[in-house]
Design a protein around this motif. Structure first.
Motif, PDB file in Angstrom:
ATOM      1  N   ARG A  50     -14.620   7.173 -11.461  1.00 16.92           N
ATOM      2  CA  ARG A  50     -14.881   8.531 -11.733  1.00 16.92           C
ATOM      3  C   ARG A  50     -15.266   9.285 -11.680  1.00 16.92           C
ATOM      4  N   GLU A  51     -16.381   9.459 -10.331  1.00 19.54           N
ATOM      5  CA  GLU A  51     -17.232  10.460  -9.734  1.00 19.54           C
ATOM      6  C   GLU A  51     -16.050  10.889  -8.407  1.00 19.54           C
ATOM      7  N   SER A  52     -14.918  10.691  -8.183  1.00 20.04           N
ATOM      8  CA  SER A  52     -14.585  11.264  -7.346  1.00 20.04           C
ATOM      9  C   SER A  52     -12.951  11.840  -7.556  1.00 20.04           C
ATOM     10  N   VAL A  53     -12.814  11.419  -8.909  1.00 19.86           N
ATOM     11  CA  VAL A  53     -11.102  11.797  -9.487  1.00 19.86           C
ATOM     12  C   VAL A  53     -10.685  13.160  -9.421  1.00 19.86           C
ATOM     13  N   ASP A  54     -12.036  13.667 -10.053  1.00 19.53           N
ATOM     14  CA  ASP A  54     -11.630  15.369  -9.779  1.00 19.53           C
ATOM     15  C   ASP A  54     -11.515  15.646  -8.705  1.00 19.53           C
ATOM     16  N   ALA A  55     -11.786  15.745  -7.797  1.00 15.52           N
ATOM     17  CA  ALA A  55     -11.821  16.274  -6.553  1.00 15.52           C
ATOM     18  C   ALA A  55     -10.204  15.579  -6.513  1.00 15.52           C
ATOM     19  N   VAL A  56     -10.042  14.266  -6.625  1.00 16.55           N
ATOM     20  CA  VAL A  56      -8.454  13.794  -5.889  1.00 16.55           C
ATOM     21  C   VAL A  56      -7.831  14.610  -6.940  1.00 16.55           C
ATOM     22  N   LEU A  57      -7.948  15.182  -8.082  1.00 12.96           N
ATOM     23  CA  LEU A  57      -6.959  15.631  -8.839  1.00 12.96           C
ATOM     24  C   LEU A  57      -6.357  17.002  -8.486  1.00 12.96           C
ATOM     25  N   GLY A  58      -7.680  17.267  -7.651  1.00  9.18           N
ATOM     26  CA  GLY A  58      -7.797  19.164  -7.635  1.00  9.18           C
ATOM     27  C   GLY A  58      -6.473  19.111  -6.263  1.00  9.18           C
ATOM     28  N   ALA A  59      -6.735  18.074  -5.348  1.00  3.62           N
ATOM     29  CA  ALA A  59      -6.347  17.833  -4.242  1.00  3.62           C
ATOM     30  C   ALA A  59      -4.723  17.720  -4.098  1.00  3.62           C
ATOM     31  N   LEU A  60      -4.360  17.006  -5.428  1.00  3.34           N
ATOM     32  CA  LEU A  60      -2.974  16.641  -5.330  1.00  3.34           C
ATOM     33  C   LEU A  60      -2.535  17.628  -5.961  1.00  3.34           C
ATOM     34  N   VAL A  65       2.100  18.466  -5.950  1.00  5.63           N
ATOM     35  CA  VAL A  65       2.246  17.063  -7.349  1.00  5.63           C
ATOM     36  C   VAL A  65       2.931  17.063  -9.099  1.00  5.63           C
ATOM     37  N   ASP A  66       1.856  17.683  -9.421  1.00  2.00           N
ATOM     38  CA  ASP A  66       1.636  17.803 -10.739  1.00  2.00           C
ATOM     39  C   ASP A  66       3.185  18.531 -11.316  1.00  2.00           C
ATOM     40  N   ARG A  67       3.247  19.049 -10.525  1.00  2.00           N
ATOM     41  CA  ARG A  67       5.211  19.812 -10.368  1.00  2.00           C
ATOM     42  C   ARG A  67       6.776  19.511 -10.341  1.00  2.00           C
ATOM     43  N   SER A  68       6.177  18.928  -8.857  1.00  2.00           N
ATOM     44  CA  SER A  68       7.351  18.417  -8.324  1.00  2.00           C
ATOM     45  C   SER A  68       7.027  16.279  -8.841  1.00  2.00           C
ATOM     46  N   GLY A  69       6.065  16.392  -8.858  1.00  2.00           N
ATOM     47  CA  GLY A  69       6.330  14.733  -9.468  1.00  2.00           C
ATOM     48  C   GLY A  69       5.576  14.578 -10.786  1.00  2.00           C
ATOM     49  N   GLY A  70       4.332  13.991 -10.616  1.00  2.00           N
ATOM     50  CA  GLY A  70       3.737  13.088 -11.849  1.00  2.00           C
ATOM     51  C   GLY A  70       2.276  12.246 -11.814  1.00  2.00           C
ATOM     52  N   VAL A  71       1.463  12.812 -12.304  1.00  2.00           N
ATOM     53  CA  VAL A  71      -0.100  12.062 -11.574  1.00  2.00           C
ATOM     54  C   VAL A  71      -0.696  11.756 -13.421  1.00  2.00           C
ATOM     55  N   THR A  72      -0.932  10.004 -13.908  1.00  2.20           N
ATOM     56  CA  THR A  72      -1.684   9.080 -14.730  1.00  2.20           C
ATOM     57  C   THR A  72      -2.674   8.600 -14.039  1.00  2.20           C
ATOM     58  N   LEU A  73      -3.816   8.499 -15.410  1.00  3.38           N
ATOM     59  CA  LEU A  73      -4.889   7.946 -14.972  1.00  3.38           C
ATOM     60  C   LEU A  73      -5.192   6.752 -16.408  1.00  3.38           C
ATOM     61  N   GLU A  74      -5.289   5.802 -15.861  1.00  2.94           N
ATOM     62  CA  GLU A  74      -5.256   4.949 -17.208  1.00  2.94           C
ATOM     63  C   GLU A  74      -7.316   4.003 -16.895  1.00  2.94           C
ATOM     64  N   ALA A  75      -7.666   4.068 -17.433  1.00  2.26           N
ATOM     65  CA  ALA A  75      -8.863   3.268 -18.170  1.00  2.26           C
ATOM     66  C   ALA A  75      -9.206   2.101 -17.279  1.00  2.26           C
ATOM     67  N   ILE A  76     -10.074   1.468 -16.254  1.00  4.56           N
ATOM     68  CA  ILE A  76      -9.939   0.333 -16.005  1.00  4.56           C
ATOM     69  C   ILE A  76     -11.471  -0.668 -16.425  1.00  4.56           C
ATOM     70  N   VAL A  99     -17.810  14.431 -14.362  1.00  9.20           N
ATOM     71  CA  VAL A  99     -16.690  15.312 -15.693  1.00  9.20           C
ATOM     72  C   VAL A  99     -15.844  15.617 -14.395  1.00  9.20           C
ATOM     73  N   ILE A 100     -13.772  14.945 -15.538  1.00 10.22           N
ATOM     74  CA  ILE A 100     -13.421  15.051 -15.119  1.00 10.22           C
ATOM     75  C   ILE A 100     -12.458  15.710 -16.574  1.00 10.22           C
ATOM     76  N   TRP A 101     -12.017  17.202 -15.788  1.00  9.73           N
ATOM     77  CA  TRP A 101     -11.408  18.669 -16.274  1.00  9.73           C
ATOM     78  C   TRP A 101     -10.491  18.257 -16.954  1.00  9.73           C
ATOM     79  N   ASP A 102      -9.914  17.712 -15.900  1.00 10.30           N
ATOM     80  CA  ASP A 102      -7.964  17.866 -16.864  1.00 10.30           C
ATOM     81  C   ASP A 102      -8.315  16.998 -18.167  1.00 10.30           C
ATOM     82  N   GLU A 103      -8.619  15.986 -18.039  1.00 16.03           N
ATOM     83  CA  GLU A 103      -8.945  14.488 -18.818  1.00 16.03           C
ATOM     84  C   GLU A 103      -9.761  15.574 -20.240  1.00 16.03           C
ATOM     85  N   LEU A 104     -10.757  16.015 -19.759  1.00 16.30           N
ATOM     86  CA  LEU A 104     -11.390  17.579 -20.611  1.00 16.30           C
ATOM     87  C   LEU A 104     -10.232  17.978 -21.796  1.00 16.30           C
ATOM     88  N   VAL A 105      -9.718  19.057 -20.751  1.00 10.49           N
ATOM     89  CA  VAL A 105      -9.066  19.840 -21.740  1.00 10.49           C
ATOM     90  C   VAL A 105      -7.842  19.420 -22.001  1.00 10.49           C
TER      91      VAL A 105
END
Length: 313
Positions: A50-60, A65-76, A99-105
């Motif tokens: 969880r603490e790495s997700v926001d940085a990874v989403l920012g890099a993607l 990738v968010d425009r030409s592909g897609g990203v989904t997240l699921e809790a484990i 804080v996962i900002w995309d999830e919060l928005v």
């Protein structure tokens, strides 16, 4: 940890794979070439702390990738893996504080919509609070507090203010500006009906000692609102969302709206005015505290580039 699935255009797959392989907080990286059909491309999956997700989403998102592909997240819920344990150890910080900002928005955007269900819950909560006032039942008033859905729009206003997202501010403000007056109007009509049937009278509001906190505004009204707003936003931004129930019990917004309607029908203008002021104090206090929490979180864990990207979405 969260399971991340990335639909990547073929030309970006290598960069996505290298990003996840180079992320200390990622494990179980898998590449499935050509498996995605709509949109077409490759599928890259990984389990990310969880603490790495926001940085990874920012890099993607920087890769597009968010425009030409897609990203989904699921809790484990459960992971039995030494690789996952090593990723948790390698990731800086604590997952509960991330804080996962995309999830919060996305979450505040969904919960702040002026929908039929939002209006129904708010109206029922106001009616319950009105009955709690009439019967001097603190238990019923607390039940109305828990049922009220107003924290969603308040959180959206705070998130929108911090991320400079006018759409979130407008959506939350619209839900409150329409939702509360309509719920209060229906509550007032119900009070008129109760008055006609003899179940409500002016004298009834003389003996409300257990719930007089609803219309008696003091310094602690604002203090409680600030604490509730801070706790509510912490619950939304962390993995402690169950704490929101406790926050709702602290907030006097719905009971104040219901009391204002009921007292106004009975000509108790002092109580109605106090309740309206209590409602305003709680709404303002919650938003102010929520904004403060988000500002601190943003300064400790978000780059200016990430802020610009979230603001532009």
């Amino acid at each position: 940890m969260l399971h991340m699935r990335v639909i990547s255009p073929v030309e970006h797959t290598e960069a996505v794979r290298d990003l996840l392989l180079g992320e200390p907080g990622a494990a179980h990286v898998t590449v499935l070439p050509g498996i995605a059909l709509k949109p077409p491309g490759d599928v890259v999956e990984a389990d990310v702390t969880r603490e790495s997700v926001d940085a990874v989403l920012g890099a993607l998102c920087e890769l597009g990738v968010d425009r030409s592909g897609g990203v989904t997240l699921e809790a484990i819920d459960t992971t039995l893996s030494k690789a996952a344990d090593a990723a948790e150890e390698a990731a800086p910080g604590d997952p509960a504080d991330a804080v996962i900002w995309d999830e919060l928005v996305a979450r505040t955007g969904d919960e702040s919509r002026l929908s039929v269900s939002f209006q129904a819950f708010l109206t029922i909560a106001c009616l319950l609070a009105a009955i709690g006032v009439i019967t001097d039942s603190a238990v019923t008033v607390v039940g109305a507090m828990v049922l009220g859905p107003e924290f969603g729009p308040l959180a959206a206003i705070a998130v929108g203010a911090v991320l400079r997202r006018g759409d979130l501010v407008r959506r939350g403000a619209m839900a409150l500006a329409v939702g509360f007056p309509l719920a209060m109007l229906i509550t007032a009509l119900a009070a008129v009906a109760l008055d006609v049937t003899g179940l409500l009278s002016t004298a009834t509001l003389d003996n409300v000692g257990q719930v007089d906190f609803i219309y008696k505004v003091g310094p602690f009204s604002f203090i409680v609102a600030l604490l509730a707003g801070a706790a509510g936003m912490l619950a939304l931004t962390s993995a402690k969302s169950a704490s929101l129930v406790g926050v709702f019990i602290s907030v006097t917004t719905v009971p104040a709206a219901a009391f204002a309607s009921t007292a106004l029908v009975e000509g108790r203008y002092g109580q109605a005015g106090g309740s309206a002021l209590q409602l305003l104090v709680n709404l303002v206090g919650i938003v102010v505290a929520a904004i403060a929490v988000l500002i601190v979180s943003r300064r400790t864990g978000m780059s200016e580039g990430r802020l610009r990207w979230l603001s532009a979405r």
